[in-house]
Design an enzyme around this catalytic site. Structure first.
Site, PDB file in Angstrom:
ATOM      1  N   CYS A 119      30.468  47.411  24.516  1.00  0.00           N
ATOM      2  CA  CYS A 119      29.617  48.278  25.340  1.00  0.00           C
ATOM      3  C   CYS A 119      28.538  48.937  24.471  1.00  0.00           C
ATOM      4  CB  CYS A 119      30.515  49.302  26.029  1.00  0.00           C
ATOM      5  SG  CYS A 119      29.743  50.856  26.398  1.00  0.00           S
ATOM      6  N   TRP A 155      14.387  38.989  36.374  1.00  0.00           N
ATOM      7  CA  TRP A 155      13.640  38.841  35.108  1.00  0.00           C
ATOM      8  C   TRP A 155      12.962  40.169  34.736  1.00  0.00           C
ATOM      9  CZ3 TRP A 155       8.049  38.720  35.411  1.00  0.00           C
ATOM     10  CH2 TRP A 155       7.414  38.498  34.187  1.00  0.00           C
ATOM     11  N   CYS A 211      28.869  52.577  23.811  1.00  0.00           N
ATOM     12  CA  CYS A 211      29.975  52.926  22.904  1.00  0.00           C
ATOM     13  C   CYS A 211      29.500  52.725  21.467  1.00  0.00           C
ATOM     14  CB  CYS A 211      31.191  52.052  23.168  1.00  0.00           C
ATOM     15  SG  CYS A 211      31.816  52.217  24.829  1.00  0.00           S
ATOM     16  N   GLU A 214      26.831  54.278  30.845  1.00  0.00           N
ATOM     17  CA  GLU A 214      25.404  54.583  30.725  1.00  0.00           C
ATOM     18  C   GLU A 214      24.561  53.403  31.188  1.00  0.00           C
ATOM     19  OE1 GLU A 214      24.000  57.530  29.853  1.00  0.00           O
ATOM     20  OE2 GLU A 214      26.044  58.265  29.958  1.00  0.00           O
ATOM     21  N   TRP A 222      24.485  38.874  32.013  1.00  0.00           N
ATOM     22  CA  TRP A 222      23.079  38.599  32.369  1.00  0.00           C
ATOM     23  C   TRP A 222      22.927  37.103  32.651  1.00  0.00           C
ATOM     24  CZ3 TRP A 222      19.830  42.116  33.827  1.00  0.00           C
ATOM     25  CH2 TRP A 222      19.703  43.350  33.197  1.00  0.00           C
ATOM     26  N   ARG A 239      26.272  41.749  21.347  1.00  0.00           N
ATOM     27  CA  ARG A 239      26.045  40.691  22.344  1.00  0.00           C
ATOM     28  C   ARG A 239      27.291  40.413  23.216  1.00  0.00           C
ATOM     29  NH1 ARG A 239      23.209  35.693  20.980  1.00  0.00           N
ATOM     30  NH2 ARG A 239      21.910  36.199  22.759  1.00  0.00           N
ATOM     31  N   HIS A 297      15.578  42.814  33.751  1.00  0.00           N
ATOM     32  CA  HIS A 297      16.126  42.510  32.424  1.00  0.00           C
ATOM     33  C   HIS A 297      15.091  42.842  31.339  1.00  0.00           C
ATOM     34  CE1 HIS A 297      18.772  39.474  29.974  1.00  0.00           C
ATOM     35  NE2 HIS A 297      18.561  40.598  29.326  1.00  0.00           N
ATOM     36  N   VAL A 339      15.037  46.492  30.719  1.00  0.00           N
ATOM     37  CA  VAL A 339      16.163  46.923  29.859  1.00  0.00           C
ATOM     38  C   VAL A 339      15.857  46.532  28.403  1.00  0.00           C
ATOM     39  CG1 VAL A 339      18.640  46.635  29.385  1.00  0.00           C
ATOM     40  CG2 VAL A 339      17.834  46.740  31.745  1.00  0.00           C
ATOM     41  N   ASN A 340      15.325  45.307  28.221  1.00  0.00           N
ATOM     42  CA  ASN A 340      14.990  44.860  26.852  1.00  0.00           C
ATOM     43  C   ASN A 340      14.000  45.820  26.204  1.00  0.00           C
ATOM     44  OD1 ASN A 340      16.525  42.608  27.268  1.00  0.00           O
ATOM     45  ND2 ASN A 340      14.830  41.224  27.660  1.00  0.00           N
TER      46      ASN A 340
HETATM   47  C1  LIG Z   1      22.986  45.310  34.108  1.00  0.00           C
HETATM   48  C2  LIG Z   1      23.030  45.616  32.631  1.00  0.00           C
HETATM   49  C3  LIG Z   1      22.511  46.823  32.166  1.00  0.00           C
HETATM   50  C4  LIG Z   1      22.559  47.133  30.805  1.00  0.00           C
HETATM   51  N1  LIG Z   1      22.096  48.341  30.356  1.00  0.00           N
HETATM   52  C5  LIG Z   1      22.210  48.666  29.042  1.00  0.00           C
HETATM   53  C6  LIG Z   1      21.814  49.945  28.566  1.00  0.00           C
HETATM   54  O1  LIG Z   1      21.381  50.789  29.326  1.00  0.00           O
HETATM   55  N2  LIG Z   1      21.977  50.217  27.236  1.00  0.00           N
HETATM   56  C7  LIG Z   1      22.519  49.295  26.369  1.00  0.00           C
HETATM   57  O2  LIG Z   1      22.671  49.590  25.181  1.00  0.00           O
HETATM   58  N3  LIG Z   1      22.875  48.071  26.797  1.00  0.00           N
HETATM   59  C8  LIG Z   1      22.737  47.734  28.104  1.00  0.00           C
HETATM   60  N4  LIG Z   1      23.137  46.504  28.546  1.00  0.00           N
HETATM   61  C9  LIG Z   1      23.504  45.477  27.555  1.00  0.00           C
HETATM   62  C10 LIG Z   1      22.212  44.836  27.004  1.00  0.00           C
HETATM   63  O3  LIG Z   1      21.255  44.606  28.025  1.00  0.00           O
HETATM   64  C11 LIG Z   1      22.489  43.492  26.370  1.00  0.00           C
HETATM   65  O4  LIG Z   1      23.129  42.663  27.299  1.00  0.00           O
HETATM   66  C12 LIG Z   1      23.365  43.555  25.146  1.00  0.00           C
HETATM   67  O5  LIG Z   1      22.840  44.500  24.236  1.00  0.00           O
HETATM   68  C13 LIG Z   1      23.391  42.167  24.453  1.00  0.00           C
HETATM   69  O6  LIG Z   1      22.047  41.796  24.124  1.00  0.00           O
HETATM   70  P1  LIG Z   1      21.583  40.337  23.776  1.00  0.00           P
HETATM   71  O7  LIG Z   1      20.760  40.381  22.548  1.00  0.00           O
HETATM   72  O8  LIG Z   1      22.721  39.421  23.760  1.00  0.00           O
HETATM   73  O9  LIG Z   1      20.582  39.896  24.965  1.00  0.00           O
HETATM   74  P2  LIG Z   1      20.691  40.150  26.485  1.00  0.00           P
HETATM   75  O10 LIG Z   1      19.719  41.202  26.863  1.00  0.00           O
HETATM   76  O11 LIG Z   1      22.082  40.350  26.893  1.00  0.00           O
HETATM   77  O12 LIG Z   1      20.179  38.787  27.099  1.00  0.00           O
HETATM   78  C14 LIG Z   1      20.985  37.619  27.123  1.00  0.00           C
HETATM   79  C15 LIG Z   1      20.093  36.415  27.089  1.00  0.00           C
HETATM   80  O13 LIG Z   1      19.304  36.367  28.277  1.00  0.00           O
HETATM   81  C16 LIG Z   1      18.006  35.847  27.999  1.00  0.00           C
HETATM   82  N5  LIG Z   1      17.031  36.826  28.488  1.00  0.00           N
HETATM   83  C17 LIG Z   1      16.614  37.954  27.887  1.00  0.00           C
HETATM   84  N6  LIG Z   1      15.752  38.598  28.670  1.00  0.00           N
HETATM   85  C18 LIG Z   1      15.620  37.867  29.788  1.00  0.00           C
HETATM   86  C19 LIG Z   1      14.849  38.014  30.967  1.00  0.00           C
HETATM   87  N7  LIG Z   1      14.029  39.049  31.154  1.00  0.00           N
HETATM   88  N8  LIG Z   1      14.938  37.063  31.915  1.00  0.00           N
HETATM   89  C20 LIG Z   1      15.736  36.003  31.747  1.00  0.00           C
HETATM   90  N9  LIG Z   1      16.484  35.809  30.657  1.00  0.00           N
HETATM   91  C21 LIG Z   1      16.430  36.729  29.687  1.00  0.00           C
HETATM   92  C22 LIG Z   1      17.938  35.613  26.511  1.00  0.00           C
HETATM   93  O14 LIG Z   1      18.186  34.247  26.271  1.00  0.00           O
HETATM   94  C23 LIG Z   1      19.072  36.440  25.962  1.00  0.00           C
HETATM   95  O15 LIG Z   1      19.625  35.894  24.797  1.00  0.00           O
HETATM   96  C24 LIG Z   1      23.118  46.185  29.904  1.00  0.00           C
HETATM   97  C25 LIG Z   1      23.640  44.973  30.379  1.00  0.00           C
HETATM   98  C26 LIG Z   1      23.609  44.686  31.730  1.00  0.00           C
HETATM   99  C27 LIG Z   1      24.213  43.394  32.235  1.00  0.00           C
END
Ligand SMILES: Cc1cc2nc3c(=O)[nH]c(=O)nc-3n(C[C@H](O)[C@H](O)[C@H](O)COP(=O)(O)OP(=O)(O)OC[C@H]3O[C@@H](n4cnc5c(N)ncnc54)[C@H](O)[C@@H]3O)c2cc1C
Length: 675
Positions: A63, A488, A66, A460, A423, A416, A491, A494-495
């Site tokens: 998380c 998209w 966390c 959160e 997602w 991750r 997401h 959030v990114n």
């Molecule tokens: C609904 C939700 C809300 C979240 N809110 C928070 C938060 O408030 N704070 C926090 O710390 N973490 C949050 N998270 C977790 C965070 O968004 C990431 O999932 C986590 O940090 C892992 O990041 P990652 O680098 O694996 O990429 P992720 O953001 O998990 O993305 C996974 C994969 O999706 C693809 N991708 C990326 N962006 C897009 C896009 N726009 N459209 C399509 N594909 C895409 C890429 O290939 C990427 O590797 C949330 C997760 C979810 C599901």
């Protein structure tokens, strides 16, 4: 030579055993962090036998919040380490297989959850959940209030007197002013004069609660008797807080500090001659062996997998489904009302996507059966839910998870994994709804909102997501790709929020605006403006079933100890071979027809985007996950060990035989000589 080969074999065998073990969730804390690391075995035992109060953080290592909260909680644990005679701090990582059940029994739905427990807490005591802000000062104040509320119930077996956190009356202070007999166990009584809202007095009392020879009172100058006392002792009430020390003979000394903060007062008071240093040493209540063995369990073996950036992996989608249903939905003790409706919305969306949703046939069958069953339920107990989801029928079962992840594997433990796969699951569902040409594209946005708001454990993240969907509500009138583009945008928002601003960003996978230019040049117009139609096409290609890779799929549906309790053995297929065949067939038939299409000419095909992907690896590549990079499989190594043992045994027999013959020969020779 023999010994050397023996050593090499043992080392290789050991590496194989270690790396082939399923990875266990690595926690965010270790015992250097002034916290007790709990697990399912010792949490209740400790709470029910402890003389002190406890603050326990229930967290999940995946998380994001966390992870961000961990440094704050570590600093807090260090800050209150000297209060250990009254309150101790512990943590428990809920997704760890050893801890799942205890977290469920404690009804932990959100991460991180902070709970206070009284001393000798009854096993059925749910504790008091902290609901305030997660800043260090706010939590520290809550700790102080909790200690103040429970201190009178604490059993005190220490030599020094039990600290008093309440405001002292003027009479008590006047008593301290009269010379004390030399048998009195303390040398000094300090009095801190402060106003009503100040916490400094209580903090100093707690900081010195393990010191010998000093006892501290606090006086509230906003009360009439406190004000009178301050005036009588010449305390300047315009410059609070102020401290005095009363020596055993009744003399008074003013304490001057550079800054009127807790640490300056504590420092001055603990430097008085004869006052013992506060004991901040952290003592885990568990034996060295237990904590060591726990730490060993906590080790993570990272088996880095070769993945293609342009691919989406079925293994991740399956892990998301399994984790969601067995951990997050199962965390709810009774599914009913809004939560049950949310679950039905999520499962029904998956089922409506039909074969356009990339999944094994066994998963589709499982979800359809689950959906039909859910329609007949108004309330579902935890036991009924678990019994339903762990049952394995020949062609119908919940997919296994892939603990090391594939497209969502992190470069560092704790990053991750599950949120990334969630997602991925929802993006794949949104594209499946386009491919299925569903007239109502709101299906997936509704399913996602229903799932996240009711079950997603990261509190959160959930709150932020709810704000985000309020600001960017789904609008079905924006065309056939409305759901794909809505998800998209959400997401990417959030990114943007998390990029470079969060400890949860994996440096190897930065949270860029997606897709970055090198992955989809045609998604961008001049000045980096999105061309949304091209973005939609790119996402549809990326998240379509045809682009979902089967590499590293797990075919071993192993249940956790907890899940095994709900398994009905009589429903299992009969032979191992049958299970294997059924799984292979399911995975293959699910994707039949997609393998032979030539997509190279598609403008958004990975090859057209300059990717080095030259084709789907297919089911045959699954053996890669069972092999070490050294190229040995478990069977190879087992065979090697057996052959080695037989050879060594044979060599020893030969040597022994040779020795016997030689002895016999010399004996005969000597005998002849005597004759
Ligand atoms: C609904 C939700 C809300 C979240 N809110 C928070 C938060 O408030 N704070 C926090 O710390 N973490 C949050 N998270 C977790 C965070 O968004 C990431 O999932 C986590 O940090 C892992 O990041 P990652 O680098 O694996 O990429 P992720 O953001 O998990 O993305 C996974 C994969 O999706 C693809 N991708 C990326 N962006 C897009 C896009 N726009 N459209 C399509 N594909 C895409 C890429 O290939 C990427 O590797 C949330 C997760 C979810 C599901």
């Amino acid at each position: 030579m023999l010994i050397r080969s023996c050593l090499v074999l043992i080392i290789v065998y050991y590496i194989q055993c270690v790396t082939s073990d399923a990875a266990v969730e690595k926690g965010l804390y270790d015992e250097k962090d002034n916290v007790t690391i709990f697990n399912g075995d010792n949490l209740l035992k400790t709470l029910s036998t402890s003389q002190t109060l406890w603050l326990v953080e229930y967290y999940s290592s995946w998380c994001g919040h966390c992870q961000e909260f961990a440094p704050i909680f570590k600093a807090l644990a260090k800050d209150v380490a000297e209060w250990h005679m009254l309150l101790k701090v512990g943590v428990i990582n809920c997704p760890n297989s050893m801890n799942v059940q205890i977290c469920r029994n404690m009804s932990i739905l959100d991460y991180p959850t902070l709970r206070f427990y009284p001393a000798f807490s009854n096993v059925s005591n749910p504790g008091e959940t902290y609901k305030g802000d997660q800043g260090m000062n706010e939590i520290r104040r809550e700790i102080i209030d909790y200690i103040a509320k429970h201190i009178s119930d604490l059993k005190w077996t220490h030599e020094r007197p039990k600290p008093i956190l309440r405001v002292s009356g003027s009479e008590e202070v006047m008593n301290d002013l009269s010379p004390a007999p030399s048998s009195e166990p303390i040398l000094y009584t300090a009095v801190i004069f402060e106003d009503e809202n100040s916490y400094i007095g209580r903090e100093v009392i707690l900081d010195t609660s393990s010191c010998t020879n000093i006892f501290i009172r606090r006086v509230n100058v906003n009360r009439k008797d406190g004000e009178d006392l301050a005036r009588k002792l010449g305390i300047d009430t315009n410059d609070l807080p102020q401290a005095i020390v009363i020596h055993r003979n009744g003399t008074i000394q003013n304490i001057q500090v550079k800054l009127k903060t807790r640490h300056f007062f504590t420092y001055k008071l603990t430097r008085l001659p004869g006052v013992g240093e506060p004991i901040a040493r952290f003592n885990s209540p568990f034996s060295q062996n237990l904590s060591d063995s726990y730490n060993n369990v906590n080790q993570v073996t990272v088996d880095y997998r070769d993945v293609k950036r342009d691919k989406v992996y079925l293994a991740d989608i399956e892990s998301a489904i399994r984790y969601a249903l067995t951990m997050e939905v199962a965390a709810v003790k009774v599914l009913e009302g809004k939560k049950l409706e949310g679950l039905k919305t999520f499962i029904s969306a998956f089922v409506k996507l039909g074969e356009h949703m990339p999944a094994r046939a066994s998963t589709h069958a499982f979800m359809s059966d689950l959906y039909s069953w859910l329609q007949t339920q108004d309330t579902i107990s935890y036991n009924a839910w678990m019994e339903k989801i762990v049952q394995k029928k020949k062609d119908q079962y919940l997919p296994p998870s892939n603990k090391l992840w594939v497209g969502c594997q992190p470069s560092k433990p704790s990053l991750r994994r599950y949120p990334c796969s969630l997602w991925t699951l929802f993006h794949t569902m949104s594209v499946a709804s386009v491919n299925a040409q569903l007239p109502d594209q709101s299906l997936v946005p509704n399913a996602m909102a229903a799932y996240i708001t009711n079950f997603f454990g990261c509190r959160e993240c959930r709150i932020n997501f709810m704000k985000e969907i309020k600001q960017m509500p789904y609008n079905s009138s924006t065309g056939p790709y409305s759901a794909v583009l809505w998800l998209w945008r959400i997401h990417n928002s959030v990114n943007e929020r998390l990029h470079s601003n969060s400890s949860t960003e994996d440096p190897a996978f930065p949270k860029l605006q997606f897709p970055p230019m090198d992955m989809c040049p045609s998604c961008y117009a001049a000045d980096r403006i999105w061309i949304e139609d091209n973005v939609a096409q790119y996402l549809i290609t990326r998240y379509s079933k045809i682009n979902v890779a089967l590499d590293y799929l797990n075919f071993n549906v192993s249940l956790t100890e907890d899940e095994k309790k709900f398994e009905k053995k009589d429903k299992l297929p009969e032979t191992k071979n049958e299970i294997w065949e059924a799984r292979l067939q399911n995975a293959q038939s699910s994707y039949n027809g997609n393998h032979h299409e030539n997509n190279d000419k598609h403008p958004f095909h990975p090859r057209a985007l300059g990717s080095n992907i030259i084709g789907r690896r297919g089911v045959g590549s699954i053996t890669g996950s069972f092999r070490l990079q050294l190229g040995f499989s478990q069977i190879d190594l087992n065979l090697c060990v057996v052959i080695w043992l037989v050879s060594v045994g044979g060599a020893l027999c030969l040597f022994w035989g040779y020795k016997c013959r030689r002895t016999l020969f010399f004996r005969r020779k000597n005998y002849k000589h005597v004759l």
